[in-house]
Design a protein around this motif. Sequence first.
Motif, PDB file in Angstrom:
ATOM      1  N   ALA A 270       0.818  -1.212   0.000  1.00 42.32           N
ATOM      2  CA  ALA A 270       0.000   0.000   0.000  1.00 42.32           C
ATOM      3  C   ALA A 270       0.854   1.265   0.000  1.00 42.32           C
ATOM      4  O   ALA A 270       0.402   2.329  -0.437  1.00 42.32           O
ATOM      5  N   ALA A 271       2.106   1.157   0.469  1.00 39.31           N
ATOM      6  CA  ALA A 271       2.994   2.330   0.549  1.00 39.31           C
ATOM      7  C   ALA A 271       3.641   2.673  -0.780  1.00 39.31           C
ATOM      8  O   ALA A 271       4.104   3.804  -0.965  1.00 39.31           O
ATOM      9  N   HIS A 272       3.700   1.715  -1.692  1.00 37.94           N
ATOM     10  CA  HIS A 272       4.410   1.936  -2.962  1.00 37.94           C
ATOM     11  C   HIS A 272       3.953   3.198  -3.695  1.00 37.94           C
ATOM     12  O   HIS A 272       4.790   4.015  -4.110  1.00 37.94           O
ATOM     13  N   PRO A 273       2.639   3.434  -3.889  1.00 38.08           N
ATOM     14  CA  PRO A 273       2.233   4.634  -4.631  1.00 38.08           C
ATOM     15  C   PRO A 273       2.666   5.941  -3.969  1.00 38.08           C
ATOM     16  O   PRO A 273       2.949   6.928  -4.662  1.00 38.08           O
ATOM     17  N   THR A 274       2.737   5.953  -2.649  1.00 28.89           N
ATOM     18  CA  THR A 274       3.167   7.174  -1.962  1.00 28.89           C
ATOM     19  C   THR A 274       4.633   7.455  -2.242  1.00 28.89           C
ATOM     20  O   THR A 274       5.014   8.587  -2.552  1.00 28.89           O
ATOM     21  N   VAL A 275       5.476   6.434  -2.125  1.00 24.41           N
ATOM     22  CA  VAL A 275       6.898   6.611  -2.434  1.00 24.41           C
ATOM     23  C   VAL A 275       7.059   7.052  -3.888  1.00 24.41           C
ATOM     24  O   VAL A 275       7.759   8.021  -4.197  1.00 24.41           O
ATOM     25  N   GLN A 276       6.393   6.355  -4.779  1.00 23.65           N
ATOM     26  CA  GLN A 276       6.520   6.632  -6.211  1.00 23.65           C
ATOM     27  C   GLN A 276       6.074   8.052  -6.553  1.00 23.65           C
ATOM     28  O   GLN A 276       6.791   8.803  -7.227  1.00 23.65           O
ATOM     29  N   ASP A 277       4.892   8.426  -6.100  1.00 30.93           N
ATOM     30  CA  ASP A 277       4.322   9.700  -6.541  1.00 30.93           C
ATOM     31  C   ASP A 277       4.972  10.897  -5.871  1.00 30.93           C
ATOM     32  O   ASP A 277       5.103  11.964  -6.488  1.00 30.93           O
ATOM     33  N   PHE A 278       5.389  10.747  -4.608  1.00 29.69           N
ATOM     34  CA  PHE A 278       6.097  11.845  -3.950  1.00 29.69           C
ATOM     35  C   PHE A 278       7.394  12.159  -4.688  1.00 29.69           C
ATOM     36  O   PHE A 278       7.768  13.326  -4.862  1.00 29.69           O
ATOM     37  N   GLU A 279       8.091  11.110  -5.128  1.00 26.14           N
ATOM     38  CA  GLU A 279       9.338  11.320  -5.861  1.00 26.14           C
ATOM     39  C   GLU A 279       9.082  11.784  -7.292  1.00 26.14           C
ATOM     40  O   GLU A 279       9.822  12.622  -7.821  1.00 26.14           O
ATOM     41  N   ALA A 280       8.030  11.264  -7.929  1.00 20.30           N
ATOM     42  CA  ALA A 280       7.700  11.699  -9.295  1.00 20.30           C
ATOM     43  C   ALA A 280       7.368  13.184  -9.323  1.00 20.30           C
ATOM     44  O   ALA A 280       7.712  13.898 -10.284  1.00 20.30           O
ATOM     45  N   ARG A 281       6.705  13.660  -8.290  1.00 21.64           N
ATOM     46  CA  ARG A 281       6.379  15.092  -8.208  1.00 21.64           C
ATOM     47  C   ARG A 281       7.628  15.951  -8.283  1.00 21.64           C
ATOM     48  O   ARG A 281       7.636  17.024  -8.890  1.00 21.64           O
ATOM     49  N   GLN A 282       8.716  15.472  -7.708  1.00 18.40           N
ATOM     50  CA  GLN A 282       9.977  16.218  -7.735  1.00 18.40           C
ATOM     51  C   GLN A 282      10.766  15.949  -9.016  1.00 18.40           C
ATOM     52  O   GLN A 282      11.335  16.858  -9.613  1.00 18.40           O
ATOM     53  N   ALA A 283      10.781  14.688  -9.448  1.00 20.32           N
ATOM     54  CA  ALA A 283      11.551  14.333 -10.644  1.00 20.32           C
ATOM     55  C   ALA A 283      11.003  15.012 -11.890  1.00 20.32           C
ATOM     56  O   ALA A 283      11.755  15.355 -12.809  1.00 20.32           O
ATOM     57  N   LEU A 284       9.681  15.222 -11.937  1.00 17.92           N
ATOM     58  CA  LEU A 284       9.030  15.841 -13.094  1.00 17.92           C
ATOM     59  C   LEU A 284       8.528  17.241 -12.761  1.00 17.92           C
ATOM     60  O   LEU A 284       7.602  17.755 -13.398  1.00 17.92           O
ATOM     61  N   ALA A 285       9.175  17.881 -11.799  1.00 19.93           N
ATOM     62  CA  ALA A 285       8.722  19.204 -11.359  1.00 19.93           C
ATOM     63  C   ALA A 285       8.798  20.236 -12.484  1.00 19.93           C
ATOM     64  O   ALA A 285       7.900  21.084 -12.631  1.00 19.93           O
ATOM     65  N   TRP A 286       9.858  20.210 -13.291  1.00 21.90           N
ATOM     66  CA  TRP A 286       9.983  21.191 -14.384  1.00 21.90           C
ATOM     67  C   TRP A 286       8.894  20.979 -15.425  1.00 21.90           C
ATOM     68  O   TRP A 286       8.238  21.932 -15.862  1.00 21.90           O
ATOM     69  N   GLU A 287       8.680  19.733 -15.829  1.00 19.53           N
ATOM     70  CA  GLU A 287       7.638  19.453 -16.821  1.00 19.53           C
ATOM     71  C   GLU A 287       6.263  19.864 -16.301  1.00 19.53           C
ATOM     72  O   GLU A 287       5.456  20.434 -17.049  1.00 19.53           O
ATOM     73  N   TYR A 288       5.999  19.601 -15.025  1.00 24.82           N
ATOM     74  CA  TYR A 288       4.699  19.943 -14.447  1.00 24.82           C
ATOM     75  C   TYR A 288       4.517  21.452 -14.350  1.00 24.82           C
ATOM     76  O   TYR A 288       3.445  21.984 -14.663  1.00 24.82           O
ATOM     77  N   ALA A 289       5.566  22.158 -13.940  1.00 26.53           N
ATOM     78  CA  ALA A 289       5.453  23.613 -13.749  1.00 26.53           C
ATOM     79  C   ALA A 289       5.369  24.374 -15.062  1.00 26.53           C
ATOM     80  O   ALA A 289       4.683  25.403 -15.152  1.00 26.53           O
ATOM     81  N   THR A 290       6.046  23.890 -16.094  1.00 22.07           N
ATOM     82  CA  THR A 290       6.151  24.668 -17.332  1.00 22.07           C
ATOM     83  C   THR A 290       5.346  24.104 -18.500  1.00 22.07           C
ATOM     84  O   THR A 290       5.102  24.816 -19.476  1.00 22.07           O
ATOM     85  N   HIS A 291       4.916  22.823 -18.400  1.00 20.86           N
ATOM     86  CA  HIS A 291       4.214  22.195 -19.528  1.00 20.86           C
ATOM     87  C   HIS A 291       3.055  21.327 -19.045  1.00 20.86           C
ATOM     88  O   HIS A 291       2.785  20.279 -19.637  1.00 20.86           O
ATOM     89  N   ARG A 292       2.341  21.770 -18.020  1.00 17.39           N
ATOM     90  CA  ARG A 292       1.259  20.941 -17.477  1.00 17.39           C
ATOM     91  C   ARG A 292       0.252  20.554 -18.556  1.00 17.39           C
ATOM     92  O   ARG A 292      -0.212  19.400 -18.609  1.00 17.39           O
ATOM     93  N   ALA A 293      -0.085  21.456 -19.448  1.00 21.27           N
ATOM     94  CA  ALA A 293      -1.103  21.171 -20.465  1.00 21.27           C
ATOM     95  C   ALA A 293      -0.645  20.124 -21.469  1.00 21.27           C
ATOM     96  O   ALA A 293      -1.474  19.477 -22.116  1.00 21.27           O
TER      97      ALA A 293
END
Length: 410
Positions: A270-293
Amino acid sequence: MISLLDLRARIESGTLSPDAAIRGARAAITKRDGSLGAILRTAPEGPVPAEGPLAGIAVGIKDIIDTADMATEHGSPIHAGWRPRADAAVVARLRALGAVPLAKTATTAFAGLDPCGTANPHDPARTPGGSSSGSAAAIAAGLLPLALGTQTGGSVIRPAAFCGIAAIKPSFRLIPTVGVKTFSWALDTVGLFARGVPDLARALALIVERREIETEAPSAPRIALCRQDFAGEADAEALAALARAGRAAERAGARVFDLALPDPFARAWAAHPTVQDFEARQALAWEYATHRAALPPVLGAQLDRAQALTAAQYDSARRDAHRARRQLKDMFADFDAILTVSAVGRAPDRATTGDARFNRLWTLMGVPCVTVPVPGDGLPLGVQVIARFGDDGRALALAGMIEAALRMRD
């Protein structure tokens, strides 16, 4: 499908040249990939190495892994045309062994869950799985003898099962991830696809400079058959394939018994998605901030939800994972390997890449997993063999034993 070991035997005997082997792979891609969509681009023509233990072996490289001679676009228009200045570490190692990184294989955007355009070679209406879609499909279609993928949840084991081929997700960090686009640095693992388990063993042993990985199965191995009940129910056909693989292991001399994993493993799962998504939020921070659409719908929504995750939740999830890892290490004193399903069932339609719920615990545990196709009618099914962390040779040896036994009749 093309066997790496068969190609190398022909090259070593002098009946096939490395150059001819690579030309054969190029011809296969040209002839058969049009309707499949596994290959995005191929390397420029050039001299083919004549020496090295992997000379003549054409390799597919998932398009989140850097190549200096081909664009690396991460499956997204955000990075269209991007050309790295250097190869990823694993690509450089392949070149040093004489292999030719010949093609970039299709991936879902940033190795996420949104389907890409690749079809399953067994049925074009079905998914080949994700996110290593092109790598699995290219092996199954006989375009290449070896391909690289990555797994964060189930993106090596699941597509291999859907496409009816062998694959390994090695122990965490056995293959370096330098030069690989990060989704989750605590989970991302580079893996290999090939026709059969012996091909995987040879390739992995050479890539990581550990020849002991290519070993024989122990006599009378102890194999724990595990259904992962906390992950939900697998399809009846998948469970039948698991039972068949268990019988094959017994015919090969294994002692097979049922294993129910205790509560710490359910919490880790049950913990796997939390580890994965918390890190993905940081790893893809530039793409999310500048190219969300420009992000595809599933990944975009996943990152939207991830913004609400807290460091406290992440730290708690990591502690759950650590407790389960310690307990699993102790449990392996009682058996040599775990045998479980590779996927929920057969490949679904192309609206999805499938479900990783029977893979994600083992990715979080960092242990080696090898998927073996189970012969039968209809679309492919697979089972996975899981061994102790660092015991990749044993995982491969036992998977090879089961693979060979499955060719015999029940």
